[in-house]
Design a protein around this motif. Sequence first.
Motif, PDB file in Angstrom:
ATOM      1  N   PHE A  34     -22.598   0.444  21.699  1.00 31.40           N
ATOM      2  CA  PHE A  34     -23.047   1.661  22.360  1.00 31.40           C
ATOM      3  C   PHE A  34     -24.437   1.471  22.975  1.00 31.40           C
ATOM      4  CE2 PHE A  34     -19.827   4.321  20.352  1.00 31.40           C
ATOM      5  CZ  PHE A  34     -19.520   3.596  19.219  1.00 31.40           C
ATOM      6  N   TYR A  36     -27.435   4.267  23.912  1.00 31.03           N
ATOM      7  CA  TYR A  36     -27.884   5.649  23.883  1.00 31.03           C
ATOM      8  C   TYR A  36     -29.164   5.762  24.707  1.00 31.03           C
ATOM      9  CZ  TYR A  36     -24.653   7.278  20.272  1.00 31.03           C
ATOM     10  OH  TYR A  36     -23.527   7.651  19.578  1.00 31.03           O
ATOM     11  N   GLN A  38     -32.629   8.369  25.381  1.00 29.90           N
ATOM     12  CA  GLN A  38     -33.426   9.496  24.877  1.00 29.90           C
ATOM     13  C   GLN A  38     -34.435   9.892  25.935  1.00 29.90           C
ATOM     14  OE1 GLN A  38     -35.810   8.657  21.367  1.00 29.90           O
ATOM     15  NE2 GLN A  38     -35.637  10.772  20.672  1.00 29.90           N
ATOM     16  N   LEU A  44     -31.016  11.877  21.156  1.00 35.45           N
ATOM     17  CA  LEU A  44     -30.294  10.773  21.774  1.00 35.45           C
ATOM     18  C   LEU A  44     -28.985  11.264  22.381  1.00 35.45           C
ATOM     19  CD1 LEU A  44     -32.075   9.387  19.458  1.00 35.45           C
ATOM     20  CD2 LEU A  44     -30.538   7.470  19.755  1.00 35.45           C
ATOM     21  N   PHE A  89     -31.542   2.775  23.886  1.00 31.57           N
ATOM     22  CA  PHE A  89     -31.262   2.155  22.594  1.00 31.57           C
ATOM     23  C   PHE A  89     -29.897   1.492  22.619  1.00 31.57           C
ATOM     24  CE2 PHE A  89     -34.657   3.921  19.987  1.00 31.57           C
ATOM     25  CZ  PHE A  89     -35.013   5.073  20.660  1.00 31.57           C
ATOM     26  N   LEU A 102     -24.122   3.212  12.764  1.00 32.02           N
ATOM     27  CA  LEU A 102     -24.783   2.616  13.910  1.00 32.02           C
ATOM     28  C   LEU A 102     -26.091   1.957  13.488  1.00 32.02           C
ATOM     29  CD1 LEU A 102     -24.283   5.507  16.505  1.00 32.02           C
ATOM     30  CD2 LEU A 102     -22.870   3.476  16.160  1.00 32.02           C
ATOM     31  N   PHE A 104     -29.541   0.733  15.223  1.00 31.60           N
ATOM     32  CA  PHE A 104     -30.267   0.904  16.475  1.00 31.60           C
ATOM     33  C   PHE A 104     -31.373  -0.137  16.629  1.00 31.60           C
ATOM     34  CE2 PHE A 104     -28.838   4.886  18.360  1.00 31.60           C
ATOM     35  CZ  PHE A 104     -28.107   5.439  17.321  1.00 31.60           C
ATOM     36  N   GLY A 105     -31.546  -0.589  17.869  1.00 31.23           N
ATOM     37  CA  GLY A 105     -32.716  -1.375  18.197  1.00 31.23           C
ATOM     38  C   GLY A 105     -33.939  -0.473  18.265  1.00 31.23           C
ATOM     39  N   LYS A 106     -35.082  -1.071  18.535  1.00 32.78           N
ATOM     40  CA  LYS A 106     -36.325  -0.299  18.571  1.00 32.78           C
ATOM     41  C   LYS A 106     -36.440   0.557  19.820  1.00 32.78           C
ATOM     42  CE  LYS A 106     -39.118  -3.373  15.701  1.00 32.78           C
ATOM     43  NZ  LYS A 106     -40.366  -4.168  15.612  1.00 32.78           N
TER      44      LYS A 106
ATOM     45  N   TYR B  35     -29.943  10.119  10.234  1.00 33.38           N
ATOM     46  CA  TYR B  35     -30.680   8.901  10.530  1.00 33.38           C
ATOM     47  C   TYR B  35     -32.174   9.203  10.431  1.00 33.38           C
ATOM     48  CZ  TYR B  35     -26.430   6.886  12.646  1.00 33.38           C
ATOM     49  OH  TYR B  35     -25.170   6.398  12.865  1.00 33.38           O
ATOM     50  N   GLU B  40     -42.547   3.513  15.421  1.00 30.36           N
ATOM     51  CA  GLU B  40     -42.421   2.173  16.009  1.00 30.36           C
ATOM     52  C   GLU B  40     -41.150   1.437  15.584  1.00 30.36           C
ATOM     53  OE1 GLU B  40     -44.717   1.426  18.274  1.00 30.36           O
ATOM     54  OE2 GLU B  40     -45.750   3.279  17.746  1.00 30.36           O
ATOM     55  N   GLU B  41     -40.174   2.169  15.060  1.00 29.20           N
ATOM     56  CA  GLU B  41     -38.931   1.522  14.648  1.00 29.20           C
ATOM     57  C   GLU B  41     -37.731   2.238  15.255  1.00 29.20           C
ATOM     58  OE1 GLU B  41     -40.481   0.096  10.240  1.00 29.20           O
ATOM     59  OE2 GLU B  41     -38.443   0.843  10.519  1.00 29.20           O
ATOM     60  N   GLY B  42     -36.575   1.579  15.188  1.00 30.45           N
ATOM     61  CA  GLY B  42     -35.340   2.201  15.612  1.00 30.45           C
ATOM     62  C   GLY B  42     -34.804   3.118  14.531  1.00 30.45           C
ATOM     63  N   LEU B  43     -33.781   3.886  14.897  1.00 35.25           N
ATOM     64  CA  LEU B  43     -33.159   4.772  13.921  1.00 35.25           C
ATOM     65  C   LEU B  43     -32.423   3.955  12.862  1.00 35.25           C
ATOM     66  CD1 LEU B  43     -33.349   6.494  16.646  1.00 35.25           C
ATOM     67  CD2 LEU B  43     -31.594   7.917  15.595  1.00 35.25           C
ATOM     68  N   GLN B 103     -20.888   9.472  18.281  1.00 30.05           N
ATOM     69  CA  GLN B 103     -21.729  10.453  17.611  1.00 30.05           C
ATOM     70  C   GLN B 103     -22.601  11.193  18.612  1.00 30.05           C
ATOM     71  OE1 GLN B 103     -23.736   8.506  14.331  1.00 30.05           O
ATOM     72  NE2 GLN B 103     -21.856   7.460  13.740  1.00 30.05           N
ATOM     73  N   PHE B 105     -25.923  13.486  18.966  1.00 25.49           N
ATOM     74  CA  PHE B 105     -27.159  13.645  18.205  1.00 25.49           C
ATOM     75  C   PHE B 105     -27.853  14.974  18.498  1.00 25.49           C
ATOM     76  CE2 PHE B 105     -28.210   9.705  15.988  1.00 25.49           C
ATOM     77  CZ  PHE B 105     -27.193   8.886  16.443  1.00 25.49           C
ATOM     78  N   GLY B 106     -28.514  15.478  17.467  1.00 19.78           N
ATOM     79  CA  GLY B 106     -29.391  16.618  17.638  1.00 19.78           C
ATOM     80  C   GLY B 106     -30.767  16.181  18.114  1.00 19.78           C
TER      81      GLY B 106
END
Lengths: 114, 114
Positions: A34, A36, A38, A44, A89, A102, A104-106, B35, B40-43, B103, B105-106
């Motif tokens: 996937f 995503y 934002q 997202l 992402f 899932l 996720f990358g940064k 999540y 500075e990080e991904g989910l 998914q 997301f909110g």
Amino acid sequence: GDSVTQMEGPVTLSEEAFLTINCTYTATGYPSLFWYVQYPGEGLQLLLKATKADDKGSNKGFEATYRKETTSFHLEKGSVQVSDSAVYFCAPGGGGGSNYKLTFGKGTLLTVNP
Amino acid sequence: NAGVMQNPRHLVRRRGQEARLRCSPMKGHSHVYWYRQLPEEGLKFMVYLQKENIIDESGMPKERFSAEFPKEGPSILRIQQVVRGDSAAYFCASSPIRELETQYFGPGTRLLVL
């Protein structure tokens, strides 16, 4: 996915430029993949997905192809617009029975200037 | 069709207090995911719930964190005795029964622990 490596940002482009955001992953089995997006101040949104090898996901001019050999899912767009400015992402699913999980990358911040 | 709703959008707590985050899935969705996004990080996946059941909590910290999705009402993520390291954005997502990996997301709840 077990882990995902995404191109570090920020990326700054002029309108109508070509965009590539690289994404590679490690995973058990063959997960769904996937991208995503934002937008500022928002949650997202699913941009596109691919569920098996050689599938191409596409939406809003963005494309990404599921490459099993290279475990990659690079995002491309031929001509970006200012409205594409957002954080992107890459997110492989967990594979097998855990595709809901899932990873996720940064994220890659894209800024498109007029 | 309303999207995934989360409240509050911003929450400030002092160390040792409790934080309760709420998530109402999209209409017709009975699967909810939480999540966490540290700075500075991904989910990172925390937990997957169906109505009245926890399906996968492999990403939840062992202590102080709990989640529920009752038969009636929103899903709740509860953090007891918050610490500064809990400061993060917490995102909820939901999916339809036949498409668990897609998914929605909110907008997230931004928790700040003073």
